[in-house]
Design a protein around this motif. Structure first.
Motif, PDB file in Angstrom:
ATOM      1  N   SER A 149      15.872  13.043  12.138  1.00  0.00           N
ATOM      2  CA  SER A 149      16.356  12.206  11.502  1.00  0.00           C
ATOM      3  C   SER A 149      17.861  11.757  11.997  1.00  0.00           C
ATOM      4  N   ARG A 150      18.124  10.518  11.752  1.00  0.00           N
ATOM      5  CA  ARG A 150      19.266   9.788  12.402  1.00  0.00           C
ATOM      6  C   ARG A 150      20.137   9.346  11.360  1.00  0.00           C
ATOM      7  N   GLU A 151      21.563   9.106  11.504  1.00  0.00           N
ATOM      8  CA  GLU A 151      22.263   8.801  10.456  1.00  0.00           C
ATOM      9  C   GLU A 151      23.544   7.833  11.171  1.00  0.00           C
ATOM     10  N   THR A 152      24.244   6.814  10.935  1.00  0.00           N
ATOM     11  CA  THR A 152      25.201   6.554  11.463  1.00  0.00           C
ATOM     12  C   THR A 152      26.670   6.908  10.504  1.00  0.00           C
ATOM     13  N   LEU A 153      27.183   7.880  11.050  1.00  0.00           N
ATOM     14  CA  LEU A 153      28.406   8.393  10.358  1.00  0.00           C
ATOM     15  C   LEU A 153      29.610   7.501  10.141  1.00  0.00           C
ATOM     16  N   HIS A 190      27.087   8.554  15.683  1.00  0.00           N
ATOM     17  CA  HIS A 190      25.852   8.534  15.173  1.00  0.00           C
ATOM     18  C   HIS A 190      25.525  10.128  15.117  1.00  0.00           C
ATOM     19  N   LYS A 194      19.377  14.550  14.379  1.00  0.00           N
ATOM     20  CA  LYS A 194      18.875  15.727  14.332  1.00  0.00           C
ATOM     21  C   LYS A 194      17.583  15.559  15.218  1.00  0.00           C
ATOM     22  N   THR A 229      21.650  19.591  15.833  1.00  0.00           N
ATOM     23  CA  THR A 229      22.132  18.216  15.320  1.00  0.00           C
ATOM     24  C   THR A 229      23.146  17.946  16.466  1.00  0.00           C
ATOM     25  N   LYS A 282      15.154   5.362  16.984  1.00  0.00           N
ATOM     26  CA  LYS A 282      14.988   5.585  15.420  1.00  0.00           C
ATOM     27  C   LYS A 282      14.297   6.692  15.276  1.00  0.00           C
ATOM     28  N   THR A 283      14.429   7.227  14.027  1.00  0.00           N
ATOM     29  CA  THR A 283      13.556   8.718  13.365  1.00  0.00           C
ATOM     30  C   THR A 283      12.177   8.252  13.845  1.00  0.00           C
ATOM     31  N   TRP A 291      32.866  14.026   8.292  1.00  0.00           N
ATOM     32  CA  TRP A 291      32.569  15.209   8.008  1.00  0.00           C
ATOM     33  C   TRP A 291      33.918  15.922   7.465  1.00  0.00           C
TER      34      TRP A 291
END
Ligand code: FAD
Ligand code: FES
Ligand code: MG
Length: 279
Positions: free
Chosen positions: A6-10, A15, A18, A60, A77-78, A141
């Motif tokens: 998975s990926r996420e732009t925080l 970024h 996982k 992560t 990408k995921t 975070w």
């Protein structure tokens, strides 16, 4: 190949990925890092292990886009895979019951400070955290760090959130206060870690920093990551990355971090040219 689960732009340019890497997850400890290669032709870059899940077999990482490789990584990408993911590397953080520990995280350094604060908390320490960014839109975070801290101060350089200050201001106030501070751990840009160490030095509070020189192999073979600590040459990848901040030759670190700056600029210009011509 190592799959992006998975990926996420925080926040803009930062970024979270996982990555499926069960062998790394089995052994990962706070303070360690991985060296990754996106593909066979890519360069190797070190990134800190920000968290792990042994059951799921995942690691992560949180990274900031600063140049060609981190920019390329951010475009994945995921479901995509990266060619190499080597780790855990480096010595784990020194975790024991010190008493009261101040954990300071700056910018993308908030990610690596989190597992260290958590491990120190689990070891029975009182954790006072300070995290800082340039502005509110770069802060991530806060909730995770708060969860593992007895108290948390957030600072922003521009005052858009929390206290308008550099992280060294609340740090100095804590050192001047009534409570005995037994240790400080600071992770962030080298300049921030230097000034945290300069702040704690007159108070003689042991201060751990996590150094980020340029690395190539990450296993003590190339000498690229050499730093000077207490007058001795150390290889950050195998002797560190954590060192006594009061003993680090900061000017040497700054100089060595910039050693390939012309090549990095050139690589970025070429990469931008490629993007323009393709699209
Ligand atoms: P470039 O344009 O090539 O370089 C930009 C700047 O990044 C350079 O001037 C140099 O100071 C630094 N850099 C470049 N290549 C390397 C390299 N091979 N090794 C180390 N620094 C380099 N960044 C994060 O965002 N998140 C992390 O968790 C993180 N953990 C790190 C842990 C360690 C032990 C170290 C040493 C560095 C860590 N970094 C982390 C920094 C990260 O490795 C660099 O930002 C990245 O390598 C830049 O690559 P680039 O090609 O995108 O940028
Ligand atoms: Fe090569 Fe440390 S990165 S010796
Ligand atoms: Mg690069």
């Amino acid at each position: 190949m190592y799959k992006i689960m998975s990926r996420e732009t925080l926040v803009p340019n930062n970024h979270l990925f996982k990555i499926e890497a069960p062998a790394v997850a089995r052994k990962a400890c706070a303070g360690q890092f991985v060296v990754i290669m996106i593909d066979d032709k890519g360069e190797r870059i070190p990134l800190t292990i920000a968290d792990w899940d042994r059951e799921e077999g995942s690691i992560t990482i949180v990274f900031m886009e600063v140049g060609v490789t981190t920019r390329k990584l951010a475009q994945l990408k995921t479901g995509d895979s990266i060619a190499n993911f080597i780790g855990p590397l480096g010595e784990p953080s020194h975790i024991e019951k010190f008493g009261t520990v101040v954990c300071v995280g700056g910018g993308v350094g908030v990610a690596p400070i989190f597992p260290i604060a958590r491990a120190l908390k689990e070891a029975g320490n009182k954790i006072i955290s300070i995290i800082g960014t340039r502005s509110k839109d770069l802060l991530f975070w806060e909730d995770r760090v708060r969860e593992v801290s007895d108290s948390l101060t957030v600072t922003t350089d521009d005052g858009s959130y929390g206290r308008k200050a550099l992280v060294t201001e609340p740090l100095k106030e804590l050192l001047e206060g009534a409570e005995k501070i037994d240790r400080v751990v600071a992770i962030g840009p080298a300049i921030m870690m230097k000034f945290c160490a300069k702040t704690t030095e007159p108070f003689a509070v042991p201060t751990t920093v996590s150094l980020n020189p340029i690395m190539v192999d990450g296993t003590g073979m190339c000498g690229c990551c050499r730093v000077e600590v207490g007058g001795e040459t150390k290889f950050t990848c195998v002797d560190g990355p954590e060192f006594d901040g009061h003993l680090v030759d900061w000017d040497l670190l700054f100089a060595r971090q910039r050693i390939y700056i012309d090549e990095e600029k050139h690589a970025m210009e070429c990469a931008c040219g490629e993007v323009a011509s393709h699209g």
